[in-house]
Scaffold this motif. Structure first.
Motif, PDB file in Angstrom:
ATOM      1  N   TYR A  33       0.097  40.855  44.845  1.00 16.07           N
ATOM      2  CA  TYR A  33      -1.362  40.592  46.047  1.00 16.07           C
ATOM      3  C   TYR A  33      -0.945  41.646  46.896  1.00 16.07           C
ATOM      4  CZ  TYR A  33      -1.025  35.507  43.792  1.00 16.07           C
ATOM      5  OH  TYR A  33      -1.069  34.534  43.425  1.00 16.07           O
ATOM      6  N   TYR A  35      -2.327  41.555  51.254  1.00 11.86           N
ATOM      7  CA  TYR A  35      -2.848  41.243  52.175  1.00 11.86           C
ATOM      8  C   TYR A  35      -2.461  42.228  53.393  1.00 11.86           C
ATOM      9  CZ  TYR A  35      -1.208  36.632  49.754  1.00 11.86           C
ATOM     10  OH  TYR A  35      -1.747  35.762  49.257  1.00 11.86           O
ATOM     11  N   GLN A  37      -2.252  42.173  58.005  1.00  6.67           N
ATOM     12  CA  GLN A  37      -2.093  41.456  58.872  1.00  6.67           C
ATOM     13  C   GLN A  37      -2.454  42.166  60.294  1.00  6.67           C
ATOM     14  OE1 GLN A  37       2.090  40.728  58.949  1.00  6.67           O
ATOM     15  NE2 GLN A  37       1.955  38.792  60.810  1.00  6.67           N
ATOM     16  N   GLY A  42      -5.033  38.121  61.454  1.00  6.99           N
ATOM     17  CA  GLY A  42      -3.974  37.310  61.271  1.00  6.99           C
ATOM     18  C   GLY A  42      -3.843  37.831  59.573  1.00  6.99           C
ATOM     19  N   LEU A  43      -3.342  36.898  58.946  1.00  6.23           N
ATOM     20  CA  LEU A  43      -3.518  37.390  57.375  1.00  6.23           C
ATOM     21  C   LEU A  43      -4.722  37.753  56.451  1.00  6.23           C
ATOM     22  CD1 LEU A  43       0.070  35.913  57.429  1.00  6.23           C
ATOM     23  CD2 LEU A  43       0.006  38.016  56.564  1.00  6.23           C
ATOM     24  N   PHE A  45      -6.278  37.887  52.562  1.00  2.00           N
ATOM     25  CA  PHE A  45      -5.753  38.072  51.405  1.00  2.00           C
ATOM     26  C   PHE A  45      -6.825  40.002  51.452  1.00  2.00           C
ATOM     27  CE2 PHE A  45      -5.903  38.042  47.157  1.00  2.00           C
ATOM     28  CZ  PHE A  45      -7.210  38.075  46.384  1.00  2.00           C
ATOM     29  N   TYR A  48      -5.733  40.807  44.387  1.00  2.00           N
ATOM     30  CA  TYR A  48      -5.300  40.072  43.306  1.00  2.00           C
ATOM     31  C   TYR A  48      -4.757  41.142  42.218  1.00  2.00           C
ATOM     32  CZ  TYR A  48      -3.654  35.457  40.438  1.00  2.00           C
ATOM     33  OH  TYR A  48      -3.105  34.496  39.686  1.00  2.00           O
ATOM     34  N   ASP A  56      -8.687  40.305  41.002  1.00  2.00           N
ATOM     35  CA  ASP A  56      -9.933  40.030  41.950  1.00  2.00           C
ATOM     36  C   ASP A  56      -9.512  40.858  43.049  1.00  2.00           C
ATOM     37  OD1 ASP A  56      -9.445  36.537  44.024  1.00  2.00           O
ATOM     38  OD2 ASP A  56     -10.842  38.368  44.194  1.00  2.00           O
ATOM     39  N   SER A  58     -11.782  40.179  45.960  1.00  2.00           N
ATOM     40  CA  SER A  58     -12.937  39.564  47.100  1.00  2.00           C
ATOM     41  C   SER A  58     -12.478  39.710  47.925  1.00  2.00           C
ATOM     42  CB  SER A  58     -12.802  38.209  46.491  1.00  2.00           C
ATOM     43  OG  SER A  58     -11.706  37.912  46.413  1.00  2.00           O
ATOM     44  N   ASN A 100       3.758  28.609  41.886  1.00  2.00           N
ATOM     45  CA  ASN A 100       3.235  28.694  43.158  1.00  2.00           C
ATOM     46  C   ASN A 100       3.474  30.181  44.397  1.00  2.00           C
ATOM     47  OD1 ASN A 100       0.854  27.687  41.820  1.00  2.00           O
ATOM     48  ND2 ASN A 100       2.108  25.822  42.298  1.00  2.00           N
ATOM     49  N   GLU A 101       4.469  29.748  44.176  1.00  2.00           N
ATOM     50  CA  GLU A 101       5.826  30.381  45.647  1.00  2.00           C
ATOM     51  C   GLU A 101       5.975  32.366  45.992  1.00  2.00           C
ATOM     52  OE1 GLU A 101       9.709  28.784  45.974  1.00  2.00           O
ATOM     53  OE2 GLU A 101       9.809  30.568  47.796  1.00  2.00           O
ATOM     54  N   GLN A 102       4.903  32.986  46.438  1.00  2.00           N
ATOM     55  CA  GLN A 102       4.792  34.351  46.618  1.00  2.00           C
ATOM     56  C   GLN A 102       6.140  35.128  47.259  1.00  2.00           C
ATOM     57  OE1 GLN A 102       1.176  35.617  47.390  1.00  2.00           O
ATOM     58  NE2 GLN A 102      -0.029  33.717  46.406  1.00  2.00           N
ATOM     59  N   PHE A 104       7.610  37.912  49.614  1.00  2.00           N
ATOM     60  CA  PHE A 104       6.882  39.279  50.355  1.00  2.00           C
ATOM     61  C   PHE A 104       7.822  40.518  50.487  1.00  2.00           C
ATOM     62  CE2 PHE A 104       2.799  38.382  51.528  1.00  2.00           C
ATOM     63  CZ  PHE A 104       2.967  36.342  51.126  1.00  2.00           C
ATOM     64  N   GLY A 105       7.365  41.293  50.166  1.00  2.00           N
ATOM     65  CA  GLY A 105       7.746  42.632  51.226  1.00  2.00           C
ATOM     66  C   GLY A 105       7.539  43.080  52.374  1.00  2.00           C
ATOM     67  N   PRO A 106       8.351  44.111  52.677  1.00  2.00           N
ATOM     68  CA  PRO A 106       8.367  44.075  54.424  1.00  2.00           C
ATOM     69  C   PRO A 106       7.412  44.658  55.014  1.00  2.00           C
ATOM     70  CG  PRO A 106       9.416  45.819  53.173  1.00  2.00           C
ATOM     71  CD  PRO A 106       9.196  44.880  51.853  1.00  2.00           C
TER      72      PRO A 106
ATOM     73  N   HIS B  43      10.963  40.259  57.878  1.00  2.11           N
ATOM     74  CA  HIS B  43       8.835  39.952  56.602  1.00  2.11           C
ATOM     75  C   HIS B  43       8.663  38.695  56.263  1.00  2.11           C
ATOM     76  CE1 HIS B  43      11.724  39.265  53.108  1.00  2.11           C
ATOM     77  NE2 HIS B  43      12.481  40.823  53.526  1.00  2.11           N
ATOM     78  N   GLN B 104      -4.136  31.106  61.506  1.00 10.13           N
ATOM     79  CA  GLN B 104      -4.496  32.302  62.170  1.00 10.13           C
ATOM     80  C   GLN B 104      -2.778  32.698  63.106  1.00 10.13           C
ATOM     81  OE1 GLN B 104      -6.354  34.320  61.951  1.00 10.13           O
ATOM     82  NE2 GLN B 104      -6.775  34.494  63.952  1.00 10.13           N
TER      83      GLN B 104
END
Lengths: 113, 112
Positions: A33, A35, A37, A42-43, A45, A48, A56, A58, A100-102, A104-106, B43, B104
């Protein structure tokens, strides 16, 4: 083991230039994925990838944004003709199938001047 | 449309105070809910998650969250915060396509 890695960690570019951001997911993770920020948004998407399925897209904010994932592993997010509003931290996450757990990178902090 | 709402944008507490961060979601399907934390300069890390079963889930560092289906809520709690809990906290719901929809964020500042 190694986590999600992203490069570069920081990128400063001039308005109008193209940039490429790289993501190396955790080995064996089939889903990837992107994203974004940013202040005030905010964060969000962006895109994907899941295995060999069509991505995806979208969440991509405009046709200046594109991404690819080669060989089911490394992914590159490309922003063409960057604008100041593209300034943000771009985050990559990966997930193994069946989970279901993603993870994240830095992130890559992009500043468009 | 699927959405996540975090009511508190900036919370300031003294050490040992109790914490509750609100999170409400809008999603009609089976919910997978998450709280992520982002410490300064670090992160995003998973704090805890709810997929099914016991609606009271416990995460790392003494955090817990309660899923209340009737209220569409997944509030984060900690009985006694520490200065090291200073961070930004994000609630998220997994959509049916797999992407995460984030709130948010809430910035927590714990005063020593």
């Amino acid at each position: 083991g190694a986590g999600v890695s992203q490069s570069p960690s920081n990128k400063v570019t001039e308005k109008g230039k193209d940039v490429e951001l790289r993501c190396d997911p955790i080995s064996g993770h089939t889903a990837l994925y992107w994203y974004r920020q940013s202040l005030g948004q905010g964060l969000e998407f962006l895109i994907y990838f899941q295995g060999n399925s069509a991505p995806d897209k979208s969440g991509l904010p405009s046709d200046r944004f594109s991404a690819e994932r080669t060989g089911g592993s490394v992914s590159t997010l490309t922003i063409q003709r960057t604008q100041q509003e593209d300034s943000a931290v771009y985050l990559c996450a990966s997930r193994t199938s069946g989970s279901n757990e993603q993870y994240f990178g830095p992130g890559t902090r992009l500043t468009v001047t | 449309a699927q959405s996540v709402s975090q009511h508190n944008h900036h919370v300031i507490l003294s050490e040992a105070a109790s914490l509750e961060l609100g999170c409400n979601y809008s999603y009609g399907g089976t919910v997978n809910l998450f709280w992520y934390v982002q410490y300064p300069g670090q992160h995003l890390q998973l704090l805890l998650k709810y997929f099914s079963g016991d609606p009271l889930v416990k995460g790392i560092k003494g955090f817990e969250a309660e899923f209340i289906k009737s209220k569409f809520s997944f509030n984060l709690r900690k009985p006694s915060v520490q200065w090291s809990d200073t961070a930004e906290y994000f609630c998220a719901v997994k959509s049916n396509t797999g992407k995460l929809i984030f709130g948010q964020g809430t910035t927590l500042q714990v005063k020593p």
